[in-house]
Design an enzyme around this catalytic site. Structure first.
Site, PDB file in Angstrom:
ATOM      1  N   GLY A  46       0.848  -1.189   0.000  1.00 40.62           N
ATOM      2  CA  GLY A  46       0.000   0.000   0.000  1.00 40.62           C
ATOM      3  C   GLY A  46       0.878   1.232   0.000  1.00 40.62           C
ATOM      4  N   GLN A  51       2.841  10.079   1.881  1.00 39.21           N
ATOM      5  CA  GLN A  51       4.169   9.446   1.981  1.00 39.21           C
ATOM      6  C   GLN A  51       5.115   9.896   0.870  1.00 39.21           C
ATOM      7  OE1 GLN A  51       2.304   5.320   2.460  1.00 39.21           O
ATOM      8  NE2 GLN A  51       4.186   5.115   3.642  1.00 39.21           N
ATOM      9  N   CYS A  94       5.810  -0.292   7.570  1.00 43.44           N
ATOM     10  CA  CYS A  94       5.469   0.942   6.861  1.00 43.44           C
ATOM     11  C   CYS A  94       6.706   1.419   6.108  1.00 43.44           C
ATOM     12  CB  CYS A  94       5.017   2.019   7.850  1.00 43.44           C
ATOM     13  SG  CYS A  94       4.538   3.563   7.052  1.00 43.44           S
ATOM     14  N   LEU A  95       6.507   1.779   4.860  1.00 43.64           N
ATOM     15  CA  LEU A  95       7.638   2.248   4.050  1.00 43.64           C
ATOM     16  C   LEU A  95       8.204   3.551   4.602  1.00 43.64           C
ATOM     17  CD1 LEU A  95       6.135   1.404   0.552  1.00 43.64           C
ATOM     18  CD2 LEU A  95       8.007   0.210   1.708  1.00 43.64           C
ATOM     19  N   HIS A 136      -4.588   1.240   7.403  1.00 46.27           N
ATOM     20  CA  HIS A 136      -3.233   1.778   7.590  1.00 46.27           C
ATOM     21  C   HIS A 136      -3.014   2.976   6.642  1.00 46.27           C
ATOM     22  CE1 HIS A 136       1.350   1.046   7.868  1.00 46.27           C
ATOM     23  NE2 HIS A 136       1.220   1.861   6.825  1.00 46.27           N
ATOM     24  N   GLU A 137      -3.441   2.822   5.375  1.00 46.46           N
ATOM     25  CA  GLU A 137      -3.260   3.920   4.403  1.00 46.46           C
ATOM     26  C   GLU A 137      -4.146   5.110   4.770  1.00 46.46           C
ATOM     27  OE1 GLU A 137      -0.763   3.433   2.814  1.00 46.46           O
ATOM     28  OE2 GLU A 137      -0.726   1.255   2.934  1.00 46.46           O
ATOM     29  N   HIS A 140      -2.597   7.352   7.219  1.00 46.34           N
ATOM     30  CA  HIS A 140      -1.622   8.288   6.649  1.00 46.34           C
ATOM     31  C   HIS A 140      -2.314   9.581   6.196  1.00 46.34           C
ATOM     32  CE1 HIS A 140       2.179   6.098   6.600  1.00 46.34           C
ATOM     33  NE2 HIS A 140       1.619   5.037   6.045  1.00 46.34           N
TER      34      HIS A 140
HETATM   35  O1  GNR Z   1       4.087  -2.569   2.659  1.00 44.29           O
HETATM   36  C1  GNR Z   1       3.375  -2.454   3.660  1.00 44.29           C
HETATM   37  N1  GNR Z   1       3.020  -3.572   4.355  1.00 44.29           N
HETATM   38  C2  GNR Z   1       2.052  -3.572   5.342  1.00 44.29           C
HETATM   39  C3  GNR Z   1       1.951  -4.703   6.153  1.00 44.29           C
HETATM   40  C4  GNR Z   1       0.977  -4.785   7.114  1.00 44.29           C
HETATM   41  C5  GNR Z   1       0.096  -3.738   7.309  1.00 44.29           C
HETATM   42  C6  GNR Z   1       0.197  -2.595   6.518  1.00 44.29           C
HETATM   43  C7  GNR Z   1       1.160  -2.518   5.534  1.00 44.29           C
HETATM   44  S1  GNR Z   1       1.260  -1.096   4.537  1.00 44.29           S
HETATM   45  C8  GNR Z   1       2.952  -1.110   4.098  1.00 44.29           C
HETATM   46  C9  GNR Z   1       3.255  -0.033   3.070  1.00 44.29           C
HETATM   47  C10 GNR Z   1       3.004   1.332   3.675  1.00 44.29           C
HETATM   48  O2  GNR Z   1       3.753   1.898   4.413  1.00 44.29           O
HETATM   49  N2  GNR Z   1       1.861   1.914   3.395  1.00 44.29           N
HETATM   50  O3  GNR Z   1       1.551   3.103   3.925  1.00 44.29           O
HETATM   51 NI    NI Z   2       2.589   3.145   5.837  1.00 43.39          NI
END
Ligand code: GNR
Ligand code: NI
Length: 176
Positions: A46, A51, A94-95, A136-137, A140
């Protein structure tokens, strides 16, 4: 299409709330395409516009594994219409918080309304990793990171390590 640089913590831009798009026009479609290319390259499942420094309510997800058929979702102005009382726990990464992982519990199922790539309103129910990833997204888009769901102790351990890493990188490029 273009690869965009991903912002890592600590960075004040990751704490801002993003603005809705007026419509999914050519500019927003380009953003969605660039986000998806950047996400696949990272690689991640995601990516949200904040980001890459764009304060718009736009995100992409694809939870298909390597070798499986890609299932990209391109989402603008998402709203959660319903969330289950039942929670699901996943180890999240999270990246923007590279190389840190922790268990986070969130509603196991959600009903989502959003604008798609064609600027059409869609409503879908999601569960499992997809529901977790979309939440999660969406965090952000409100300046929230997964570490904000942890205890202050766990959160600060991760954030301090990332701050130290960033200071070291800056010192290296300055040649200190
Ligand atoms: O790559 C991602 N893996 C992930 C694993 C478990 C729950 C959420 C994620 S999102 C993350 C990429 C990211 O930072 N998205 O904002
Ligand atoms: Ni993230």
């Amino acid at each position: 299409m273009a690869l965009l640089p991903i912002i890592t913590a600590p960075d004040p831009r990751l704490k801002l709330a993003a603005e809705p798009v007026k419509a999914v026009d050519a500019v927003v479609r380009r953003l969605m395409d660039d986000l998806l290319e950047t996400m696949y390259d990272a690689p991640g499942i995601g990516l949200a516009a904040p980001q890459v420094g764009v304060q718009r309510r736009v995100l992409v997800v694809d939870i298909a594994r390597e070798g499986e058929k890609p299932q990209p979702l391109k989402i603008a102005n998402p709203e959660i219409l319903w969330r289950s009382e039942e929670l699901a726990t996943y180890s999240e990464g999270c990246l923007s918080l590279p190389e840190h992982y922790a268990d986070v519990s969130r509603p196991a199922r959600i009903r989502l309304r959003y604008l798609d790539y064609q600027n059409e309103i869609r409503e879908v129910e999601m569960e499992g990793l997809l529901a977790t990833c979309v939440q999660h997204e969406m965090d952000h888009l409100d300046g929230v990171l997964f570490v904000d769901h942890l205890s202050p102790l766990k959160r600060n351990i991760i954030l301090r390590k990332l701050a130290k890493l960033k200071r070291q990188k800056t010192a290296e490029t300055v040649g200190a």
